[in-house]
Design a protein around this motif. Structure first.
Motif, PDB file in Angstrom:
ATOM      1  N   HIS A   3       0.839  -1.195   0.000  1.00 16.89           N
ATOM      2  CA  HIS A   3       0.000   0.000   0.000  1.00 16.89           C
ATOM      3  C   HIS A   3       0.870   1.240   0.000  1.00 16.89           C
ATOM      4  CE1 HIS A   3      -3.408  -2.692   0.864  1.00 16.89           C
ATOM      5  NE2 HIS A   3      -4.014  -1.778   0.125  1.00 16.89           N
ATOM      6  N   TYR A   4       0.589   2.083  -0.979  1.00 16.39           N
ATOM      7  CA  TYR A   4       1.428   3.259  -1.173  1.00 16.39           C
ATOM      8  C   TYR A   4       0.926   4.418  -0.325  1.00 16.39           C
ATOM      9  CZ  TYR A   4       3.526   0.627  -4.921  1.00 16.39           C
ATOM     10  OH  TYR A   4       4.190  -0.339  -5.620  1.00 16.39           O
ATOM     11  N   PHE A   5       1.863   5.249   0.140  1.00 15.88           N
ATOM     12  CA  PHE A   5       1.532   6.386   1.011  1.00 15.88           C
ATOM     13  C   PHE A   5       0.671   7.406   0.268  1.00 15.88           C
ATOM     14  CE2 PHE A   5       2.533  10.685   2.548  1.00 15.88           C
ATOM     15  CZ  PHE A   5       2.169  10.566   3.877  1.00 15.88           C
ATOM     16  N   VAL A   6       1.010   7.641  -0.992  1.00 15.40           N
ATOM     17  CA  VAL A   6       0.321   8.703  -1.738  1.00 15.40           C
ATOM     18  C   VAL A   6       0.188   8.302  -3.206  1.00 15.40           C
ATOM     19  CG1 VAL A   6       2.456   9.995  -2.205  1.00 15.40           C
ATOM     20  CG2 VAL A   6       0.322  11.237  -2.139  1.00 15.40           C
ATOM     21  N   GLY A   7      -0.875   8.796  -3.845  1.00 16.70           N
ATOM     22  CA  GLY A   7      -1.058   8.584  -5.274  1.00 16.70           C
ATOM     23  C   GLY A   7      -0.825   9.880  -6.022  1.00 16.70           C
ATOM     24  N   ARG A  24      12.210   9.713  -3.110  1.00 21.62           N
ATOM     25  CA  ARG A  24      13.591   9.873  -2.620  1.00 21.62           C
ATOM     26  C   ARG A  24      13.617  10.139  -1.122  1.00 21.62           C
ATOM     27  NH1 ARG A  24      16.538  14.010  -6.827  1.00 21.62           N
ATOM     28  NH2 ARG A  24      16.739  12.627  -8.614  1.00 21.62           N
ATOM     29  N   ASN A  25      12.509  10.697  -0.612  1.00 18.66           N
ATOM     30  CA  ASN A  25      12.432  10.960   0.824  1.00 18.66           C
ATOM     31  C   ASN A  25      11.756   9.826   1.588  1.00 18.66           C
ATOM     32  OD1 ASN A  25      13.470  13.751   1.728  1.00 18.66           O
ATOM     33  ND2 ASN A  25      12.531  14.125  -0.273  1.00 18.66           N
ATOM     34  N   GLY A  26      11.583   8.681   0.902  1.00 21.25           N
ATOM     35  CA  GLY A  26      11.083   7.501   1.592  1.00 21.25           C
ATOM     36  C   GLY A  26       9.573   7.337   1.577  1.00 21.25           C
ATOM     37  N   TYR A  27       8.850   8.243   0.907  1.00 19.23           N
ATOM     38  CA  TYR A  27       7.388   8.111   0.830  1.00 19.23           C
ATOM     39  C   TYR A  27       7.023   7.346  -0.439  1.00 19.23           C
ATOM     40  CZ  TYR A  27       7.140  11.362   4.686  1.00 19.23           C
ATOM     41  OH  TYR A  27       7.285  11.940   5.917  1.00 19.23           O
ATOM     42  N   SER A  28       6.311   6.230  -0.287  1.00 16.71           N
ATOM     43  CA  SER A  28       5.997   5.421  -1.469  1.00 16.71           C
ATOM     44  C   SER A  28       4.906   6.103  -2.292  1.00 16.71           C
ATOM     45  CB  SER A  28       5.550   4.022  -1.039  1.00 16.71           C
ATOM     46  OG  SER A  28       4.511   4.104  -0.097  1.00 16.71           O
ATOM     47  N   SER A  47      14.639   2.923  -9.025  1.00 14.22           N
ATOM     48  CA  SER A  47      15.797   2.722  -8.140  1.00 14.22           C
ATOM     49  C   SER A  47      15.913   3.855  -7.118  1.00 14.22           C
ATOM     50  CB  SER A  47      17.067   2.656  -8.980  1.00 14.22           C
ATOM     51  OG  SER A  47      17.206   3.857  -9.688  1.00 14.22           O
ATOM     52  N   GLU A  48      15.215   4.981  -7.360  1.00  9.15           N
ATOM     53  CA  GLU A  48      15.340   6.135  -6.450  1.00  9.15           C
ATOM     54  C   GLU A  48      14.509   5.964  -5.191  1.00  9.15           C
ATOM     55  OE1 GLU A  48      14.324   9.697  -8.548  1.00  9.15           O
ATOM     56  OE2 GLU A  48      15.928   9.443  -9.996  1.00  9.15           O
ATOM     57  N   GLY A  49      13.467   5.122  -5.252  1.00  7.27           N
ATOM     58  CA  GLY A  49      12.575   4.974  -4.100  1.00  7.27           C
ATOM     59  C   GLY A  49      11.367   4.142  -4.475  1.00  7.27           C
TER      60      GLY A  49
END
Ligand code: 6PG
Length: 467
Positions: A3-7, A24-28, A47-49
């Motif tokens: 489940h992703y943090f944001v769409g 890149r800041n860890g938010y999926s 590869s960035e996140g």
């Protein structure tokens, strides 16, 4: 399934860059776009996140954490359609975030409608262009405070930082965020036009070369005029066209485009009765620049003023520097005065010190002087106009003679400098205790019995002027 943090709806330049910044800041981030090329370009950054691209709304929404957080980064005219597509599949308490350059009254309308449907809504300005979106923009979110809390840590993580302080803050309810972004862009238009006029004057009065202009703007950027727009102007003068070896700026067509935020700022200032000389001149300048064919034809119809420059070149550069700084202050002063009026009119309860604080980094109008602006409003939020607040009062006062010399020279040479001139007129009108509006009032009373007030007695008066 993850489940992703944001769409993110819309994986174009801004959407894709902001999504990558989040990842890149860890938010999926789950991304959605109908365009396969954009989906592929986005997915290539895996590869960035933690990111994934979707081609259908149901699967995209099903992949999000609940309550869902869905960012829209689509053209302003596609926001209603995007909301209509998403809404049937959202649950009460889900959050929609419009990060595009929407008209604030559209955001007001959407905020009211979505709240009725039990959805949370944020309308947020984002400034900083493509690079800012990726590396750290200034973010101006408006909406319910509870909605802001759902994304505040993520927004703080992706925003630009000034001495560790993120360039984002809760702006106010409903359309407040887009309102502040619109006025930001109005100020941006003002500054850009003022820089263009300084360039025009230096080029045509003293024959400044791109190399000299590069050096002058670089020096100005290293001191009191330190600002993103001054910095990029210096860089632009240094860029050569690889084919001809000429300065690239000299080869660019002189027709300025606009997407509308500057015009919205002027329209809003007219609605609220706030003087906005600098920004209005900038909007008009973009419009007249578009009349290229007519201008070229008219050029041959009139004599060119035969002025020759006989002064000191270096001193003239310093005069232009002073005039530019003073006029740029006017652009900020007008924009902040407009924000003050808009805050009252729309019930936004804007905190101008906080707005100046988040404009110090990431955004297009970031500048050293914003820290002084922040301090002025932090000390007195009701400051009616920046021009009368120190250090600005003193800075303008010590530059006004140079400002007048530059304009006198520009006028003698027939060089249009409307933003510099209207900024000076704004300053002169603001510091003039008695304007000729008494005569305007007499005329209105003469032809329309509109009445007038007097300076020597209380009351409302009418005169039979034709007696
Ligand atoms: C920003 C810019 C951004 C965009 C403008 C351009 O703050 O990042 O202002 O929003 O570049 O919309 O506006 P014009 O096309 O009207 O110049």
């Amino acid at each position: 399934m993850t489940h992703y943090f944001v769409g993110m709806v819309g994986l174009g330049v801004m959407g894709g860059s902001l999504a990558r910044n989040l990842a890149r800041n860890g938010y999926s981030v789950a991304g959605y776009d109908l365009d396969a090329t954009k989906r592929q370009a986005f997915a290539a950054h895996a590869s960035e996140g933690p990111i994934a691209a979707f081609d259908a709304i149901p699967a995209f929404l099903a992949a999000l954490e609940k309550p869902r957080r869905v960012i829209l980064l689509v053209p302003a005219n596609a926001v209603d359609k995007a909301i209509a597509d998403l809404k049937p599949l959202l649950d009460p308490g889900d959050l929609l975030i419009d990060l595009g350059n929407s008209f604030f009254m559209d955001t007001e309308r959407r905020a009211v409608a979505l709240e009725k449907d039990g959805l949370l809504f944020i309308g947020s300005g984002v400034s900083g262009g493509e690079k800012g979106a990726l590396r750290g923009p200034a973010i101006m979110p408006g909406g319910q405070r509870s909605a802001y809390e759902l994304v505040a840590p993520a927004l703080e993580a992706i925003a630009a930082k000034v001495d560790g302080d993120p360039c984002v803050t809760y702006i106010g309810p409903r359309g407040a965020g887009h309102y502040v972004k619109t006025v930001h862009n109005g100020i941006e238009y003002g500054i850009m036009q003022l820089i263009a006029e300084a360039y025009h004057i230096l080029k045509d009065v003293v024959g400044a070369t791109p190399d000299e202009l590069h050096r002058a703007f670089s020096a100005w950027n290293a001191a009191e005029m330190n600002a993103y727009l001054i910095e990029i102007t210096a860089a632009i003068f240094a860029r050569q066209d690889p084919d001809s070896g000429q300065a690239l700026v000299d080869l660019i067509l002189d027709e300025a485009q606009q997407k509308g935020t500057g015009k919205w700022t002027s329209q809003n200032a007219l609605d609220l009765g706030v003087p906005l000389h600098t920004v209005n001149a900038a909007v008009d300048s973009r419009i007249i620049s578009g009349l290229k064919a007519e201008r070229v034809k008219a050029e041959g119809l009139f004599a060119k003023p035969a002025a020759a420059f006989s002064g000191d070149r270096a001193a003239f550069f310093e005069d232009v520097r002073a005039a530019l700084y003073a006029a740029i202050l006017c652009s900020y002063a007008q924009g902040l005065a407009l924000l003050q009026a808009g805050s009252k009119e729309y019930g936004y309860d804007l905190n101008l010190a906080d707005i100046a604080r988040i404009w110090r980094g990431g955004c297009i109008i970031r500048a050293r002087l914003l820290e002084d602006i922040r301090q002025v409003y932090a000390a007195n939020p009701a400051t009616p106009n920046l021009l009368i607040a120190e250090p600005f009062r003193g800075q303008i006062d010590s530059r006004q003679a140079a400002w007048r010399r530059v304009l006198a020279t520009a006028i003698a040479h027939g060089i249009p400098a409307p933003a510099l001139a209207h900024s000076l007129a704004y300053f002169d009108a603001y510091r003039t205790g008695r304007l000729p509006a008494n005569l305007t009032q007499a005329q209105r009373d003469y032809f329309g019995s509109h009445t007038y007030r007097r300076i020597d007695k209380e009351g409302v008066f009418h005169t039979e002027w034709e007696e």
